[in-house]
Structure formats: C-alpha cells, structure tokens
Design a protein around this motif. Structure first.
Motif, short mmCIF file in Angstrom:
data_model
loop_
_atom_site.label_atom_id
_atom_site.label_comp_id
_atom_site.label_asym_id
_atom_site.label_seq_id
_atom_site.Cartn_x
_atom_site.Cartn_y
_atom_site.Cartn_z
N ILE A 120 65.76 59.48 106.59
CA ILE A 120 65.60 60.90 106.26
C ILE A 120 64.16 61.13 105.85
O ILE A 120 63.62 60.37 105.05
CB ILE A 120 66.51 61.29 105.08
CG1 ILE A 120 67.98 61.01 105.39
CG2 ILE A 120 66.29 62.75 104.68
CD1 ILE A 120 68.64 61.98 106.29
N GLU A 121 63.56 62.15 106.40
CA GLU A 121 62.20 62.49 106.01
C GLU A 121 62.16 63.96 105.61
O GLU A 121 62.47 64.83 106.41
CB GLU A 121 61.27 62.27 107.20
CG GLU A 121 60.22 61.22 106.93
CD GLU A 121 59.26 61.12 108.10
OE1 GLU A 121 59.73 60.79 109.21
OE2 GLU A 121 58.07 61.41 107.89
N ILE A 122 61.79 64.18 104.37
CA ILE A 122 61.68 65.54 103.90
C ILE A 122 60.20 65.85 103.78
O ILE A 122 59.47 65.14 103.09
CB ILE A 122 62.40 65.71 102.55
CG1 ILE A 122 63.89 65.41 102.73
CG2 ILE A 122 62.20 67.11 101.98
CD1 ILE A 122 64.62 65.17 101.44
N ASP A 123 59.76 66.88 104.49
CA ASP A 123 58.34 67.11 104.61
C ASP A 123 57.96 68.49 104.09
O ASP A 123 58.24 69.50 104.71
CB ASP A 123 57.95 66.96 106.10
CG ASP A 123 56.43 67.00 106.28
OD1 ASP A 123 55.70 66.77 105.28
OD2 ASP A 123 56.00 67.27 107.41
N ARG A 124 57.32 68.50 102.93
CA ARG A 124 56.81 69.72 102.29
C ARG A 124 57.83 70.87 102.32
O ARG A 124 57.55 71.98 102.75
CB ARG A 124 55.51 70.16 102.95
CG ARG A 124 54.33 69.31 102.53
CD ARG A 124 53.16 69.50 103.44
NE ARG A 124 53.44 69.02 104.78
CZ ARG A 124 52.72 69.33 105.86
NH1 ARG A 124 51.71 70.16 105.77
NH2 ARG A 124 53.02 68.85 107.03
N VAL A 125 59.01 70.56 101.82
CA VAL A 125 60.08 71.56 101.83
C VAL A 125 60.01 72.46 100.60
O VAL A 125 59.86 71.97 99.47
CB VAL A 125 61.47 70.88 101.90
CG1 VAL A 125 62.56 71.81 101.40
CG2 VAL A 125 61.77 70.44 103.32
#
Lengths: 261, 255, 281
Positions: free
Chosen positions: C25-30
């Motif tokens: 899982i990659e959460i990017d600048r959410v």
C-alpha cells in the motif's frame, strides 16, 4: 437564516402542487370527457361554492364537528395512552380490545350510530372521536413506553409523586411521539368527517360532493375535491409547524399522517 | 415463565372484551335497548354463522378480499419500488419529496368521486382508492428504512465484491425489511378499512354493500355481521402478516 | 523500510522475493476535506504519505477525531481522498474490492443472514459454488473458534463472537490486506485480550498485510511491526515507530518484557508532549 436552499425547500411543495394541477389540466384536455373537467374549470367553480351561503354553513358545521371530535379524542386518548405506556397491567388490559377495534372502519359505524343517536351532530362527532382516538392512544402508548426508567428514578429521588412524574416527566418526554399521533389523528378526523358524510348523505362537505356527483355537476365535484384536499394539506402544514416549534429539541421524525378512518 | 406471563396477559386482555359483550347482553336482557336497535350478541353470532355459510355472503367476502388484495399488492409494489428509488437516487428524491409532501396528507377518499367518474363503479375505482391510501405509509417507511441502512453494511458487501448495481437488492432491501414490513402492516389495515368504506359509499357489492343494504331496511343484526366480518378479516390478515414478519426478520433484533 | 516480521523467530519465514517487491500500500500526499453544514470546511487529513510493505502489521495510532479511520476508508476505497492518491501494488485505488477486506468496530454483520451465511457471502460473490463455499466457511469458523454456531444469527452472539464472525467473513474471500477499524474497541477488556491473541495467531500463520486503527497504545505495540502515530485535527503523521519485538508474541510474556514497556512508555510520552505542528497552530 433564509438561505437559497431553504427557500427552495419551501417552494418545492408549492411547485409540486402546481405541477400536479398542470398534469391534471393536460390529462383532462387529452381525455376531453364531460365527466372530467380541467383543473382550471374546477378551480373556477370554487368561488361559487364558497359564495353559496348554505354550502358554506354546511362546510363550517362539518369543520366544527371535526374540531370537537378531535379535541375530545385527544383529551381522552393521551392520558389513557400514557397510562398504558407506564403500567404493564393497564396495557395488557386494553391492548386486545384496541386490537379488535383497530381494523373496524370507524366511519362504517355511522349507520349503526345513526340508528341509536339519530342523524344529529352527536353521531357524527362520535364517529370522528372514535376515528381519532386509536392513533393518538397508540402513539402516546409508544411514547410513554420508551421513556427512560432512569429519568423517572431521578424524578422519584427529587421527591415527585407518581402523578407529578406522569405530568412533569412522562408527558414532556413522550411529547414528540404524542404529537405525531395527533398529526395522524388530525388528518384522520378530516377523512372520517368526509367519509361519514358521504355515507350518511345528510349534510356537510362530503354530502355536497356526492349531491353534485348525482346531479352531474362535475366541475363542482372536482372543486369540492380541491377544497377538501386543500383543507387536508393546510391542516397538516399548520400542525407540522406547531409541532416543530413545540418539540424542536427532539430528533427529526419521518412519520407522516396516515389516511384511514 | 414467559409462556405463563403470556397466558396471564391474555386473560387480563380478555376481561374488557368479555365485559363489553356482557354489558351488551345486559342492555338487551334488562330491556334498556330494544332488540331492533341492539340485537343480543347470541343472535348476532347465530346470524354470523348462518351468513358465513350462505353463498351470497361468501360472494360479498370474495369481492371485498379481491379488491383489498389487488389494491394492497399495487401499493406494496409501487411503495417499495418508489421508496427504494428515492433512497438510491438524489434526483428521484428531489422530485418525489415535494410531491409526497403534498399528496400524503390529502384525504384520498375525497378523490373517490373523481375515480368513479374516470374508472366507473366496478372494481377499478375501488382498487385504485385502496392502492392510493395504502401507498404512502409503505413508501415512506421503505424510504426511511432504505435511507438509514448502516453505511458499513454496504461497505462490507462492496469489499466482498458486490457490484454497485446489486447493492440495492442484496443489502439495502433486506436491511430495510423491518421498516418495510411495518409500513406494509399499516398499509394492510388501511386497505381493509378503505375497501369497506368504498363499498359502502357506492354500494354495488361486497361487505360494505351488505351493511348499507341492512341499514336501509333497519336490520340491525345484518348491520353487525359485515362489520364483525371485516374486523375478523383484518385480524386474520394482520396475524398472517405478523407470522410472515417474524419468519422473514428472524435474524433481526427486536421483532 | 523493513518490516519487523521478517526478522522474527517465527517458523514461517517470508520468502525473500516479497522484500524486493513494491510496497503493498502506498499513500501519497493524501489530504481529506469534509464539507460541514457550517461554512467552514473541516480538514481531516493533511498531507499523509505512508508505505506499507507486504506482510507487515501496521497500526495507526492517534486520539479520536484525528482522521485515522478516514485514512483506512481511503485505502479501502470507500472514501475518495480530496487530494493525493492511495495505491495498492502500484495501482491507484478507485473503489472497494475483495483484495482489501475491512473489519469494523460495529461488526457490520448482515442481520438477515446466519453466521454461516455471513461468512459464505463473499465467497458466493466471487462465484464459488455453494458446497465449496460452505466447506471453506465452516473451516474458517472452526479456526476462529465458532464451531457449532454456524446456524445462529448475529443477534444471538456476544460482541466478541460477532467480531470473530466478522473476521471470518472477511478472511473468507482471501483479501491481501486486512483493514481493521478499531475492531476491538467495542469489547470488554477480557474479550479484547483474547481476540488480540487470536488475531496474532491467525496473522502469524498466513502473514497478511494488516492496517490496524486503534487509540490504544498497548494494543498497537503488542500487535504491530510498525506504529504510525498521528496528530489530532488535522491528522498528520507525527512519527513512525518500528516495534522490534520477537514473534510469536504472547501477551503475558510481553507485559514483563522491558523492551515492550519502553515502547509503550515512550509512545505515551510523545503523545503527552505537544508537537511542533500543534504548537504552530
């Protein structure tokens, strides 16, 4: 507080009314039948009904009976319902009887009651009383049943007697539910009134409606329908605004008036 | 324990009904009410049994039951369908909300003369009146039930691979079932009442007609019989619906 | 980032191949903004970036109202982020799917289905035949300790048992990632401990990636390889703490372990101190 959205919300039912009338107009023009006047024709007949003194007296007499029957029913039903809600034995005493009475069409008692009490105001008011009572009892019962036991304990701890607890805790706590019952009852009063007059064919709004039908005055028939319909909507709107003011503290309710008699 | 409590409740509940019949009998026996106005309960019961076995009365019941079921069925299909649509689609909701707001408090029985003119004195006008009256409680309770379905129930089903199109029928409809069935129960009682009244008003056939005919000839006994019949019919149908409800909702708390 | 799980003494070592794979899982600048009825919009999440490796047990820890559940819902695809992206195996998450299975604090069991029916639901949605779905579901129910309760309805079960059913229902369709939203928050302390132990046992067997939201420091340290600490409103990542404790973990042993105690105390201390972001506000 008058934002664009709330103005739209207020106007929407008016628009809906106009839309429904427009639909009627189009349908009547399309069918082009003598027995189905257009919305405009029907509305044009309204002033002559309301201008006719006898008709007006008839309608006002109907409304008076309705008000008396409704108020008497409310005065009788709320205490009974609250008592049933707080006492299991009263509830099991009354419930089966109410269950048996529930599916009896109250307006259908009209011929029997007329047999006993004559054709006067008393029988008509009594039928309205019967029609309104059940929903008000039922809702008061449900409201009182749902009152939290701990609220009553706090009341008892503060030294309130059982009668005081009933008036000062149970009544206000079940008010939202009671008023829902009254709202149903109010529309029911109107329906019972119209129906019983249609059955008894003696006087009143329902009688005007059917006399016109018998005489083939179709625009009067439809004009009366508009008048009775408008009464129903006006009563509902008026009661609803009062209800919201009285119980603005409670959760919004989705209940609506149910029309049966 | 609970069964015993149930019987005790039943016995207490029987008291007012017994008292009512006792009072009725007493009024007649002690001559306070002439039997032509208030026939004794035994006579009414006898007449009831006699009528139930007579062909003409059975036909009246059949006509009433047919109209009742037809109107109720239309109300259920339309009410559940429109209620779900209003809960699922904001556009349908925005269109329907004001219309329902206007039509729900309208005394539908006032429309009956118009229905007579448009549809005639046969089954159609009565069926439509029943449907119109039973529709709104079903529609509103469906809408209420469907719009308060717990979001996480829907999410759980979506995560398990339910396509969005199926969510309405696989999750929203069953989750709203308790509310829908409550609406149906109210609608059913309304149907019973309205069909009877419609038959009384136009008086062509059916149980309501039997009552009006008796009233015209001042036959008090025959006036009680159709009233008791419609009441029994209401109780039986209500019982059947209640049985269906407790079967369908066996998984739900507090049925 | 290396998950602590790979260093554990558990008999089941993960294959080295998965270490080099991209993050699960990659959460990017959410960021997440909620419209409220008042004019002011509420910033629930601000600029969150996180990477979660395959097979890692990661807890998101924070005070209530810090948006930690929202973050989970974004990964689940239930909520679309206002800004930024969440990816799974390199693909942007557009909606819910059976590769990510949620377990909610409220259980969210289908009340109209029996225990067995609830667990079978996902398998039937995947097109598994009824007999096969039933066999698999019965095996799962046995694993979570609910053998014999197959034909009960959720309302007849205790809270702990309901959550076991919910876990089995989610495990049934073999999600690659478990999304647990304060799953034990509604349970009493005793039941909570037992479910934590059982969850670890199950996890140690098949090592799914777990994203676990909680506000309990204890729970986070006990269960996780990595604890993501969040700040309150707007929710930001404050610090990521690697929990380097051996597995399999047993609660009774861990409570006496000074390393465990140190993690708990350190995290609690950090929460007590106001962080720079909060001071800046």
């Amino acid at each position: 507080m008058l934002t664009g959205k709330s103005v739209a919300a207020r106007l929407a039912p008016v628009l809906a009314c106009m839309g429904l009338l427009a639909l009627w107009q189009i349908a009547a023009l399309a069918l082009n039948s003598d027995s189905f006047p257009t919305a405009l024709e029907a509305m044009r007949a309204i002033p002559s009904i309301l201008g006719d003194k006898e008709a007006l007296i008839n309608i006002l007499a109907s409304l008076r009976r309705m008000a008396v029957g409704f108020l008497a029913a409310v005065a009788f039903s709320i205490p009974l319902g609250l008592l049933m809600g707080r006492s299991a034995s009263v509830a099991s005493f009354c419930n089966p009887l109410l269950m048996v009475i529930y599916p009896v069409p109250k307006a259908a008692l009209m011929p029997i009651i007329m047999l006993w009490l004559g054709v006067g105001d008393l029988s008509k008011t009594l039928v309205i009383f019967l029609g309104v009572s059940l929903p008000v009892i039922y809702h008061s019962f449900e409201g009182a049943k749902a009152v939290e036991e701990k609220m009553l304990w706090s009341g008892a701890a503060m030294g309130l007697s059982s009668v005081e607890r009933m008036i000062r805790i149970v009544l206000p706590a079940s008010l939202p539910e009671i008023l829902t019952g009254c709202r149903t009852g109010l529309v029911l009063a109107l329906i019972t009134m119209v129906t019983s007059e249609m059955i008894a064919r003696q006087s009143g709004a329902g009688n005007i409606l059917f006399n016109a039908l018998d005489m083939g005055q179709y625009d009067t028939v439809f004009a009366m329908i508009i008048i009775i319909g408008a009464m129903g909507i006006a009563l509902d709107v008026a009661f609803e605004s009062m209800r919201q003011r009285l119980v603005s503290w409670s959760e919004p309710q989705f209940d609506v008036p149910l029309s049966f008699s | 324990m609970s069964a015993r409590r149930f019987t005790i409740d039943g016995l207490i509940g029987a008291i007012p009904i017994a008292l009512l019949i006792g009072l009725w009998q007493a009024l007649v026996s002690f001559g306070y009410a002439p039997p032509t106005l208030l026939p004794p309960p035994g006579l009414v019961f006898e007449r009831m049994v006699h009528q139930l076995t007579s062909g003409a009365f059975q036909q009246a019941i059949a006509a009433t039951v047919f109209r009742l079921f037809a109107g109720f069925a239309i109300a259920v299909v339309l009410g559940v369908g429109l209620g779900l649509a209003a809960a699922a689609s904001p556009a349908v909701n925005a269109l329907m909300r004001p219309i329902v707001r206007v039509l729900a408090p309208l005394p539908k029985v006032a429309l009956y003369p118009a229905l007579l003119l448009l549809l005639g004195f046969g089954h159609e006008s009565k069926v439509v009146l029943v449907a119109a009256d039973a529709l709104f409680p079903i529609l509103l309770s469906t809408y209420y039930g469907a719009s308060t379905v717990e979001q996480k129930l829907i999410w759980s089903a979506m995560a398990a691979g339910t396509p969005p199109r199926q969510i309405l029928f696989k999750v929203v409809l069953p989750a709203a079932a308790p509310s829908i069935l409550t609406g149906c129960r109210i609608g059913l009682v309304i149907s019973c009442i309205v069909v009877f009244l419609a038959e009384m008003i136009t008086s062509t056939d059916g149980l309501g007609h039997v009552l009006v005919t008796a009233a015209r000839t001042f036959q008090a006994v025959d006036m009680f019989v159709p009233l008791i019949t419609i009441s029994l019919l209401g109780l039986i149908l209500n019982g059947l619906l209640q049985a269906a409800r407790s079967y369908l909702l066996r998984g739900f708390p507090e049925v | 980032m290396t998950a602590a799980g790979s260093r554990s003494e558990a008999p089941l070592e993960r294959t080295p191949a998965s270490k080099s794979a991209p993050a699960m899982i990659e959460i990017d600048r959410v960021s997440q903004v909620f419209r409220t009825s008042s004019r002011k919009d509420h910033l629930a999440l601000s600029d969150i970036s996180l990477a979660i490796e395959d097979g890692a047990f990661v807890s998101i820890l924070g005070p209530s109202g810090c948006g930690k559940s929202t973050l989970l819902y974004i990964v689940g695809g239930f909520v679309q982020p206002t800004m930024g992206t969440a990816k799974m195996k390199g693909k942007t998450i557009a909606g819910p799917g059976p590769d990510r299975g949620p377990v909610f604090q409220e259980f969210a069991l289908f009340p109209w289905k029996s225990v067995l029916g609830n667990v079978m639901y996902g398998l039937r949605q995947q097109g598994v035949r009824p007999a096969e779905a039933e066999a698999q579901s019965r095996a799962l129910l046995d694993m979570v300790g609910l053998k014999g309760f197959e034909h009960f309805y959720p309302k007849e079960l205790s809270g702990g048992m309901k959550q076991r059913v919910a876990l089995a229902r989610t495990l049934a369709y073999h999600p690659e990632v478990l999304l647990m939203d304060e799953p034990f928050g509604a349970l009493d302390a005793h039941t909570r401990t037992r479910l934590q132990n059982d969850l670890l046992k199950i996890w140690e067997r098949d090592r799914k990636t777990v994203l676990f939201v909680t506000h309990s420091v204890d729970e986070a340290v006990f269960l996780s390889d990595k604890v993501v600490m969040m700040t309150r409103s707007p929710g930001r990542v404050r610090q990521v703490v690697d929990i380097d404790l051996p597995r399999p973990r047993r609660r009774t042993e861990l409570l006496l372990d000074p390393r465990y105690q140190k993690y708990v105390v350190n995290i609690e201390r950090m929460f007590d101190e106001p962080d720079e972001d909060e001071l800046r506000c």
